[in-house]
Design a protein around this motif. Structure first.
Motif, PDB file in Angstrom:
ATOM      1  N   GLY A 154       0.823  -1.211   0.000  1.00 25.11           N
ATOM      2  CA  GLY A 154       0.000   0.000   0.000  1.00 25.11           C
ATOM      3  C   GLY A 154       0.857   1.261   0.000  1.00 25.11           C
ATOM      4  O   GLY A 154       0.430   2.332   0.434  1.00 25.11           O
ATOM      5  N   LYS A 155       2.080   1.118  -0.538  1.00 21.57           N
ATOM      6  CA  LYS A 155       3.040   2.240  -0.541  1.00 21.57           C
ATOM      7  C   LYS A 155       2.466   3.469  -1.249  1.00 21.57           C
ATOM      8  O   LYS A 155       2.564   4.588  -0.746  1.00 21.57           O
ATOM      9  CB  LYS A 155       4.349   1.800  -1.229  1.00 21.57           C
ATOM     10  N   THR A 205      -1.153   1.836  -6.188  1.00 18.59           N
ATOM     11  CA  THR A 205      -2.539   2.275  -6.369  1.00 18.59           C
ATOM     12  C   THR A 205      -2.895   3.414  -5.428  1.00 18.59           C
ATOM     13  O   THR A 205      -2.563   3.373  -4.241  1.00 18.59           O
ATOM     14  CB  THR A 205      -3.497   1.097  -6.078  1.00 18.59           C
ATOM     15  N   GLY A 242       3.383  -1.499  -9.183  1.00 20.90           N
ATOM     16  CA  GLY A 242       2.040  -0.990  -9.458  1.00 20.90           C
ATOM     17  C   GLY A 242       1.547  -0.397  -8.161  1.00 20.90           C
ATOM     18  O   GLY A 242       1.268  -1.127  -7.218  1.00 20.90           O
ATOM     19  N   ASP A 275      -8.832  -3.567   7.807  1.00 18.42           N
ATOM     20  CA  ASP A 275     -10.273  -3.707   7.547  1.00 18.42           C
ATOM     21  C   ASP A 275     -10.600  -5.027   6.836  1.00 18.42           C
ATOM     22  O   ASP A 275     -11.700  -5.545   6.967  1.00 18.42           O
ATOM     23  CB  ASP A 275     -10.774  -2.530   6.698  1.00 18.42           C
ATOM     24  N   SER A 289      -4.162   2.267   8.119  1.00 17.28           N
ATOM     25  CA  SER A 289      -5.023   2.472   6.961  1.00 17.28           C
ATOM     26  C   SER A 289      -6.173   1.484   7.048  1.00 17.28           C
ATOM     27  O   SER A 289      -5.971   0.299   7.289  1.00 17.28           O
ATOM     28  CB  SER A 289      -4.211   2.253   5.689  1.00 17.28           C
TER      29      SER A 289
HETATM   30  P1  GDP Z   1       1.793  -0.807  -3.448  1.00 22.99           P
HETATM   31  O1  GDP Z   1       2.379  -1.525  -4.607  1.00 22.99           O
HETATM   32  O2  GDP Z   1       2.561  -1.034  -2.197  1.00 22.99           O
HETATM   33  O3  GDP Z   1       1.558   0.649  -3.705  1.00 22.99           O
HETATM   34  O4  GDP Z   1       0.353  -1.486  -3.211  1.00 22.99           O
HETATM   35  P2  GDP Z   1      -0.716  -1.871  -4.345  1.00 22.99           P
HETATM   36  O5  GDP Z   1      -1.353  -0.634  -4.846  1.00 22.99           O
HETATM   37  O6  GDP Z   1      -0.117  -2.793  -5.359  1.00 22.99           O
HETATM   38  O7  GDP Z   1      -1.720  -2.768  -3.515  1.00 22.99           O
HETATM   39  C1  GDP Z   1      -2.422  -2.266  -2.435  1.00 22.99           C
HETATM   40  C2  GDP Z   1      -3.929  -2.447  -2.714  1.00 22.99           C
HETATM   41  O8  GDP Z   1      -4.665  -2.301  -1.529  1.00 22.99           O
HETATM   42  C3  GDP Z   1      -4.475  -1.399  -3.661  1.00 22.99           C
HETATM   43  O9  GDP Z   1      -5.514  -1.964  -4.407  1.00 22.99           O
HETATM   44  C4  GDP Z   1      -5.018  -0.335  -2.712  1.00 22.99           C
HETATM   45  O10 GDP Z   1      -6.064   0.438  -3.281  1.00 22.99           O
HETATM   46  C5  GDP Z   1      -5.542  -1.175  -1.590  1.00 22.99           C
HETATM   47  N1  GDP Z   1      -5.474  -0.590  -0.242  1.00 22.99           N
HETATM   48  C6  GDP Z   1      -4.496   0.224   0.270  1.00 22.99           C
HETATM   49  N2  GDP Z   1      -4.722   0.445   1.579  1.00 22.99           N
HETATM   50  C7  GDP Z   1      -5.842  -0.230   1.894  1.00 22.99           C
HETATM   51  C8  GDP Z   1      -6.562  -0.422   3.123  1.00 22.99           C
HETATM   52  O11 GDP Z   1      -6.198   0.055   4.189  1.00 22.99           O
HETATM   53  N3  GDP Z   1      -7.675  -1.224   3.062  1.00 22.99           N
HETATM   54  C9  GDP Z   1      -8.091  -1.812   1.917  1.00 22.99           C
HETATM   55  N4  GDP Z   1      -9.184  -2.575   1.965  1.00 22.99           N
HETATM   56  N5  GDP Z   1      -7.443  -1.642   0.751  1.00 22.99           N
HETATM   57  C10 GDP Z   1      -6.320  -0.886   0.747  1.00 22.99           C
END
Ligand code: GDP
Ligand code: IMO
Ligand code: MG
Length: 424
Positions: free
Chosen positions: A15-16, A42, A40, A333, A412
């Motif tokens: 969730g970076k 998000t 990737g 969550d 989060s």
């Molecule tokens: P990153 O590569 O570390 O930036 O993470 P990603 O974006 O690949 O994956 C994280 C996913 O979890 C994404 O789809 C986010 O929208 C979602 N996400 C991030 N934080 C939360 C959270 O606290 N709760 C939920 N349910 N989804 C989250």
């Protein structure tokens, strides 16, 4: 001024992107220091979702400059697609983004080599993202790479040499590309390089050190995760760069004594994409439930992510390697409906308890030792302050903090920017 670093403590996708976006208003510059479009990241706000690959996640916030550092590997074609999508959503990207001359270029033949190498590995394949990451970093280390700054220094000769080398490697692997298809890929790649030329292509090490001297605040955004680090991850099932804090120094040209806070980010559970050991992986209904509720599918490749309980042995290892000063816990969550929640506190290997992450993880002989806590069975996603969170969830947080020895400062509870609880 010191620079802060935010990086993943697990196998990526912690969730970076979301948290970098949330923290950006407190910074002047957000910089990526390694990795490439294998990432990737998000972000969600105002009901829209965006996925970033090479561009830092500070790009949507007003004011901050974004920097693609020299440790990054850049695919011009994917970069153009990403940048144009941002332009279309109203981001003035050429004004807000600088790119290091030292970033290595991913050539079309690097992607072909990535696929050919994976094929050659057969059942032992890594399950790469297929973006040419490994072959590009291999060329960098073997001193055959092409850097963005080479655009201004005898580029055509250097390109031809690299491409011809790659073709002979592909031939040796029995994967020589069709000349017409390769010509098409190369034409598109050259066009994308032209698009790249309009950006501010800089000596990033001078730039960032001048900015620090002027008192500017810098946040470095990691890609992938600590357990995918080329030196300390679950080798050979890793990516090809240093994903740990040390990578921010080499990837941006900042000295180790300039590192300030290190934000280590982890999910309340654990996921992994691609092959390789995963001690706490769940193959049962619980694993499936986490995947469904957490939407655990790759942001770029759409691949199913493997899911399991949080692994405190691996997390402690990651905290040690990175010098984490503050923890960020994501996606709690997703566990809202669980009757009980588990955390792996040690491994049992050949009947013996092991507390430190070992050289190699042989899944057949390893058994995770779990502590089981009661689930909180309440919806966390609407909470906006720490105080209003359920007591049983707070007990889980306190347990993790005690085990890990570092405070959890951000929680989060949903994908949206607003679903973020800051405890500081
Ligand atoms: P990153 O590569 O570390 O930036 O993470 P990603 O974006 O690949 O994956 C994280 C996913 O979890 C994404 O789809 C986010 O929208 C979602 N996400 C991030 N934080 C939360 C959270 O606290 N709760 C939920 N349910 N989804 C989250
Ligand atoms: P973000 O930044 C999760 C994994 C791949 C594969 C291994 C090597 O979104 O967290 P590579 O293409 O890098 O040679 O693949 O690393 N991998 C990731 N897994 N998140 C990522 O990035 C990843 N980037 C690479 O699945 O197992
Ligand atoms: Mg991701």
């Amino acid at each position: 001024m010191k620079i802060d670093v935010l990086l993943g403590l697990q196998w990526g996708d912690e969730g970076k992107g979301k948290v970098v976006d949330v923290l950006t208003p407190a910074y002047d510059i957000v910089a990526r220091f390694q990795g490439g479009p294998n990432a990737g990241h998000t972000l969600e706000f105002d009901g829209k979702k965006y996925v970033l690959r090479s561009i830092p996640s500070g790009i949507f916030q007003q004011g901050a400059l974004n920097l693609i550092g020299g440790g990054v590997v850049l695919d011009p074609v994917l970069f153009e697609e990403e940048a144009k999508a941002l332009e279309a959503s109203g981001v003035d990207i050429t004004k807000k983004l600088k790119i290091s001359k030292k970033a290595h270029l991913i050539l079309p033949t690097h992607r072909l080599l990535d696929a050919a190498n994976e094929k050659a590995k057969g059942a032992g394949k890594i399950g790469t993202t297929g973006k040419g990451i490994g072959p590009t970093y291999t060329d960098k280390v073997s001193r055959n790479g092409l850097r963005l700054g080479d655009l201004f220094h005898d580029f055509d000769t250097k390109y031809a040499a690299a491409r011809n080398r790659h073709l002979s490697m592909l031939r040796a692997l029995g994967q020589e590309p069709d000349p017409e298809e390769l010509a098409k890929l190369e034409e598109r790649w050259m066009q994308a390089l032209d698009y790249l030329r309009q950006f501010d292509i800089i000596d990033n090490e001078h730039f960032i050190n001048h900015q620090l001297a002027e008192g500017k605040k810098v946040l470095c955004e990691g890609a992938q995760g600590t357990m995918l680090d080329i030196d300390f991850g679950s080798y050979p099932f890793v990516t090809s760069s240093n994903t740990i804090t040390a990578g921010a120094c080499t990837g941006l040209g900042v000295a180790p004594n300039k590192i300030g806070d290190v934000y280590g980010i982890f999910k309340a559970y654990c996921t992994r994409v691609g092959s390789g050991p995963f001690p706490t992986e769940l193959f049962d209904e619980t694993g499936k439930k986490i995947r469904d509720i957490g939407h655990e599918y790759g942001a770029v490749t759409g691949r199913e992510r493997r899911c399991g309980w949080v692994d405190l042995v691996a997390l402690k290892y990651a905290i040690m390697l990175n010098g984490v000063t503050k923890l960020i816990m994501m996606k709690s969550d997703v566990l809202d409906t669980m009757d009980e929640v588990k955390a792996c506190v040690a491994y049992e290997i050949n009947g013996e308890r092991v507390d430190e992450f070992p050289f190699s993880v042989e899944e057949e002989t390893l058994k995770p030792i779990y502590v089981t806590l009661p689930g909180w069975k309440e919806n966390l996603s609407k909470s906006t302050t720490y105080d209003e969170l359920p007591e049983r969830f707070k007990e889980y947080v306190a347990f993790l903090e005690k085990e890990l020895g570092v405070p959890i400062v951000i929680l989060s509870v949903g994908p949206d920017r607003k679903q973020t609880i800051v405890r500081e």
